[in-house]
Motif scaffolding. Structure first.
Motif, PDB file in Angstrom:
ATOM      1  N   ARG A  40      44.025  -0.514  34.235  1.00  0.00           N
ATOM      2  CA  ARG A  40      44.324   0.807  33.677  1.00  0.00           C
ATOM      3  C   ARG A  40      44.730   0.735  32.207  1.00  0.00           C
ATOM      4  N   ASP A  41      45.151  -0.467  31.747  1.00  0.00           N
ATOM      5  CA  ASP A  41      45.571  -0.630  30.360  1.00  0.00           C
ATOM      6  C   ASP A  41      44.409  -0.887  29.403  1.00  0.00           C
ATOM      7  N   TRP A  44      39.687   2.325  29.694  1.00  0.00           N
ATOM      8  CA  TRP A  44      39.123   3.386  28.850  1.00  0.00           C
ATOM      9  C   TRP A  44      38.581   2.822  27.548  1.00  0.00           C
ATOM     10  N   VAL A  81      40.023  10.566  26.056  1.00  0.00           N
ATOM     11  CA  VAL A  81      40.798  10.396  27.292  1.00  0.00           C
ATOM     12  C   VAL A  81      41.853   9.304  27.092  1.00  0.00           C
ATOM     13  N   GLU A  82      41.466   8.205  26.483  1.00  0.00           N
ATOM     14  CA  GLU A  82      42.404   7.104  26.245  1.00  0.00           C
ATOM     15  C   GLU A  82      43.536   7.544  25.315  1.00  0.00           C
ATOM     16  N   ARG A  84      44.693  10.552  24.838  1.00  0.00           N
ATOM     17  CA  ARG A  84      45.549  11.493  25.585  1.00  0.00           C
ATOM     18  C   ARG A  84      46.461  10.748  26.556  1.00  0.00           C
ATOM     19  N   ARG A  85      45.890   9.776  27.253  1.00  0.00           N
ATOM     20  CA  ARG A  85      46.669   8.984  28.212  1.00  0.00           C
ATOM     21  C   ARG A  85      47.823   8.272  27.504  1.00  0.00           C
ATOM     22  N   ARG A  86      47.531   7.655  26.388  1.00  0.00           N
ATOM     23  CA  ARG A  86      48.580   6.955  25.642  1.00  0.00           C
ATOM     24  C   ARG A  86      49.620   7.915  25.081  1.00  0.00           C
ATOM     25  N   LEU A  88      50.548  10.777  26.342  1.00  0.00           N
ATOM     26  CA  LEU A  88      51.409  11.209  27.440  1.00  0.00           C
ATOM     27  C   LEU A  88      52.357  10.100  27.886  1.00  0.00           C
ATOM     28  N   GLN A  89      51.898   8.859  27.882  1.00  0.00           N
ATOM     29  CA  GLN A  89      52.766   7.724  28.230  1.00  0.00           C
ATOM     30  C   GLN A  89      53.926   7.613  27.250  1.00  0.00           C
TER      31      GLN A  89
END
Length: 96
Positions: A40-41, A44, A81-82, A84-86, A88-89
């Motif tokens: 998951r890291d 993306w 997407v990547e 956005r994911r980062r 939010l993290q």
């Protein structure tokens, strides 16, 4: 067609294969040892890079067309997407 132009699609193919093997090796290593990066890291990033390579592959093989453009669009979407994911993290970590 010169020698380099004839060889370029095969070189890109080899790089795509190596990137996929690298991703699988990292996943297997993490699964076996619990160390290293979890899929998951990096998934993306890997997918967006593969989409860029497939756009390049299409362009050097058949010229730039709608398929190459679609691969570029996919790379951009995967990168978004990547990001956005980062984002939010980091925001979740800052709230803790």
């Amino acid at each position: 067609m010169n020698d380099i132009a004839a060889f370029a699609p095969r070189l890109v193919d080899a790089i795509v294969v190596l990137a996929v093997v690298e991703g699988l090796a990292l996943a297997l290593y993490h699964r076996a040892t619990g160390r290293g990066l979890a899929p998951r890291d990096y998934a993306w990033h890997l997918l967006s890079g593969l989409a860029l390579m497939l756009a390049l592959r299409r362009s050097v093989g058949d010229g730039f067309d709608a398929v190459a453009l679609a691969w570029l669009a996919a790379a951009g979407a995967l990168h978004a997407v990547e990001l956005r994911r980062r984002w939010l993290q980091r925001r979740a970590a800052a709230l803790r």
